[in-house]
Design a protein around this motif. Structure first.
Motif, mmCIF file in Angstrom:
data_model
loop_
_atom_site.group_PDB
_atom_site.id
_atom_site.type_symbol
_atom_site.label_atom_id
_atom_site.label_comp_id
_atom_site.label_asym_id
_atom_site.label_seq_id
_atom_site.Cartn_x
_atom_site.Cartn_y
_atom_site.Cartn_z
ATOM 1 N N GLY A 113 -25.443 -64.776 4.692
ATOM 2 C CA GLY A 113 -26.330 -64.410 3.756
ATOM 3 C C GLY A 113 -27.597 -63.812 4.296
ATOM 4 N N GLU A 114 -28.565 -63.636 3.530
ATOM 5 C CA GLU A 114 -29.932 -63.153 4.022
ATOM 6 C C GLU A 114 -30.784 -64.224 4.252
ATOM 7 O OE1 GLU A 114 -30.967 -59.795 1.347
ATOM 8 O OE2 GLU A 114 -29.997 -58.421 2.819
ATOM 9 N N ALA A 115 -31.623 -64.166 5.456
ATOM 10 C CA ALA A 115 -32.591 -65.373 5.717
ATOM 11 C C ALA A 115 -33.887 -64.463 6.369
ATOM 12 C CB ALA A 115 -32.155 -66.508 6.309
ATOM 13 N N TRP A 116 -34.838 -65.309 6.291
ATOM 14 C CA TRP A 116 -36.143 -64.654 6.944
ATOM 15 C C TRP A 116 -36.224 -65.113 8.402
ATOM 16 C CZ3 TRP A 116 -39.246 -61.210 4.657
ATOM 17 C CH2 TRP A 116 -39.341 -61.179 3.439
ATOM 18 N N VAL A 117 -36.206 -64.101 9.171
ATOM 19 C CA VAL A 117 -35.916 -64.216 10.537
ATOM 20 C C VAL A 117 -37.237 -63.462 11.257
ATOM 21 C CG1 VAL A 117 -34.553 -63.472 12.469
ATOM 22 C CG2 VAL A 117 -33.292 -63.839 10.592
ATOM 23 N N GLY A 118 -37.715 -64.184 12.294
ATOM 24 C CA GLY A 118 -38.805 -63.819 13.091
ATOM 25 C C GLY A 118 -38.564 -62.706 13.998
ATOM 26 N N ALA A 119 -39.609 -61.622 14.141
ATOM 27 C CA ALA A 119 -39.597 -60.591 14.957
ATOM 28 C C ALA A 119 -39.008 -61.060 16.174
ATOM 29 C CB ALA A 119 -40.794 -59.755 14.815
ATOM 30 N N GLY A 120 -38.369 -60.069 16.943
ATOM 31 C CA GLY A 120 -38.114 -60.434 18.373
ATOM 32 C C GLY A 120 -36.508 -60.982 18.333
ATOM 33 N N ALA A 121 -35.911 -61.560 17.617
ATOM 34 C CA ALA A 121 -34.617 -62.242 17.603
ATOM 35 C C ALA A 121 -33.651 -61.175 17.646
ATOM 36 C CB ALA A 121 -34.484 -62.864 16.125
ATOM 37 N N GLU A 122 -32.580 -61.367 18.582
ATOM 38 C CA GLU A 122 -31.722 -60.214 19.026
ATOM 39 C C GLU A 122 -30.518 -60.538 18.455
ATOM 40 O OE1 GLU A 122 -32.267 -58.064 21.401
ATOM 41 O OE2 GLU A 122 -34.204 -58.591 21.554
ATOM 42 N N PRO A 123 -29.831 -59.436 17.905
ATOM 43 C CA PRO A 123 -28.458 -59.652 17.439
ATOM 44 C C PRO A 123 -27.683 -60.381 18.234
ATOM 45 C CG PRO A 123 -29.076 -57.185 17.462
ATOM 46 C CD PRO A 123 -30.169 -58.176 18.188
ATOM 47 N N GLY A 124 -26.872 -61.295 17.547
ATOM 48 C CA GLY A 124 -26.077 -62.267 18.312
ATOM 49 C C GLY A 124 -26.633 -63.731 18.681
ATOM 50 N N LEU A 168 -36.414 -59.973 6.525
ATOM 51 C CA LEU A 168 -35.160 -60.530 5.778
ATOM 52 C C LEU A 168 -33.799 -59.775 6.461
ATOM 53 C CD1 LEU A 168 -34.454 -62.343 3.378
ATOM 54 C CD2 LEU A 168 -34.529 -60.286 1.855
ATOM 55 N N ALA A 169 -33.067 -60.594 7.129
ATOM 56 C CA ALA A 169 -31.920 -60.263 7.796
ATOM 57 C C ALA A 169 -30.640 -60.987 7.460
ATOM 58 C CB ALA A 169 -32.396 -60.343 9.316
ATOM 59 N N GLU A 170 -29.510 -60.246 7.768
ATOM 60 C CA GLU A 170 -28.136 -60.996 7.542
ATOM 61 C C GLU A 170 -27.880 -61.895 8.621
ATOM 62 O OE1 GLU A 170 -24.707 -61.337 5.304
ATOM 63 O OE2 GLU A 170 -26.390 -59.936 4.540
ATOM 64 N N VAL A 171 -27.495 -63.021 8.387
ATOM 65 C CA VAL A 171 -27.037 -64.213 9.254
ATOM 66 C C VAL A 171 -25.823 -64.795 8.815
ATOM 67 C CG1 VAL A 171 -29.582 -64.425 9.782
ATOM 68 C CG2 VAL A 171 -28.345 -65.796 7.890
ATOM 69 N N ARG A 172 -25.419 -65.317 9.815
ATOM 70 C CA ARG A 172 -24.196 -66.196 9.719
ATOM 71 C C ARG A 172 -24.033 -67.508 10.247
ATOM 72 N NH1 ARG A 172 -20.720 -65.818 13.850
ATOM 73 N NH2 ARG A 172 -21.519 -64.022 14.574
ATOM 74 N N VAL A 179 -26.337 -67.251 13.309
ATOM 75 C CA VAL A 179 -26.338 -66.219 14.350
ATOM 76 C C VAL A 179 -26.769 -64.982 13.468
ATOM 77 C CG1 VAL A 179 -24.752 -64.926 15.509
ATOM 78 C CG2 VAL A 179 -24.622 -67.409 15.429
ATOM 79 N N LEU A 180 -27.851 -64.310 14.155
ATOM 80 C CA LEU A 180 -28.357 -62.924 13.678
ATOM 81 C C LEU A 180 -27.135 -62.047 13.658
ATOM 82 C CD1 LEU A 180 -30.695 -61.417 12.468
ATOM 83 C CD2 LEU A 180 -31.461 -61.093 14.776
ATOM 84 N N GLU A 181 -26.966 -61.295 12.632
ATOM 85 C CA GLU A 181 -25.936 -60.116 12.701
ATOM 86 C C GLU A 181 -26.374 -58.959 12.632
ATOM 87 O OE1 GLU A 181 -22.859 -61.177 9.744
ATOM 88 O OE2 GLU A 181 -22.035 -62.549 11.216
ATOM 89 N N GLU A 182 -27.477 -58.415 12.776
ATOM 90 C CA GLU A 182 -27.972 -57.210 12.906
ATOM 91 C C GLU A 182 -29.334 -57.067 13.594
ATOM 92 O OE1 GLU A 182 -30.189 -55.898 9.094
ATOM 93 O OE2 GLU A 182 -29.424 -57.655 8.185
ATOM 94 N N SER A 183 -29.803 -56.109 14.004
ATOM 95 C CA SER A 183 -31.142 -55.912 14.841
ATOM 96 C C SER A 183 -32.115 -55.514 13.698
ATOM 97 C CB SER A 183 -30.760 -54.565 15.604
ATOM 98 O OG SER A 183 -30.617 -53.233 14.858
#
Length: 186
Positions: A99-110, A84-88, A65-69
């Motif tokens: 931890g931090e993982a590479w996330v594609g642009a456009g992913a929404e927090p939560g 690179l964004a914080e995920v759970r 789950v993405l924890e930041e915008s």
């Protein structure tokens, strides 16, 4: 070139020991180029490919789950940008982790994002596909073969330069001894 090489092999009273050494050096270089370089390339390529494929073992996909915008990429759309964004996520033992993982642009927090984890539940890079592993092995194998060729040719060039320098020194010594007999000005 071939006449020069054959001249070094035939019996001739003018053939010097350095000529024979240079001829054997040529043979050794050809053997290294014909056998050593392909062998080094094949061994390196196979080793790298198998190591990369082994590194993918024990890594499995999971959902986090993405924890930041995330920032909006220039150009307005996702466009393949990654951040690179914080995920759970939940580990295999049921414990919540972050931890931090590479996330594609456009992913929404939560929102859900795909991640890769090892058997202990720790984040890992996505494994290479077999095609990518074999390509990396082929590139590194080709580089190893080219390196062996460069080293062999460099060693041959250096050894030939030393042989030429020795022949030039001997020529100068002989000329210094013989020249006075031919010319009064020498």
């Amino acid at each position: 070139m071939s006449r020069k090489m054959l001249w070094r092999w035939r019996r001739n009273p003018l053939r010097r020991r350095s000529d024979r050494a240079e001829a054997w050096l040529g043979v050794a270089t050809v053997v290294v180029l014909a056998v050593g370089a392909p062998a080094a390339g094949a061994a390196t390529g196979a080793g790298v490919s198998s190591a990369l494929l082994r590194s993918a073992e024990g890594v499995s996909p999971a959902t986090a789950v993405l924890e930041e915008s995330l920032p909006v990429p220039d150009g307005g759309g996702p466009g393949g940008a990654r951040y690179l964004a914080e995920v759970r996520w939940t580990g295999p033992d049921g414990e919540a982790r972050s931890g931090e993982a590479w996330v594609g642009a456009g992913a929404e927090p939560g929102g859900s994002v795909p991640v890769w984890v090892d058997a202990d539940g720790e984040l890992r890079d996505p494994p290479l596909t077999p095609a990518a592993a074999y390509t990396a092995g082929a590139l590194l194998g080709g580089s190893a073969a080219a390196g062996v060729c460069l080293v062999a040719l460099g060693v041959r060039g250096g050894a030939c330069a030393r042989l030429d320098a020795g022949r030039a020194r001997r020529w100068e010594r002989e000329w210094a001894r013989v020249a006075p007999q031919w010319s009064p000005r020498a």
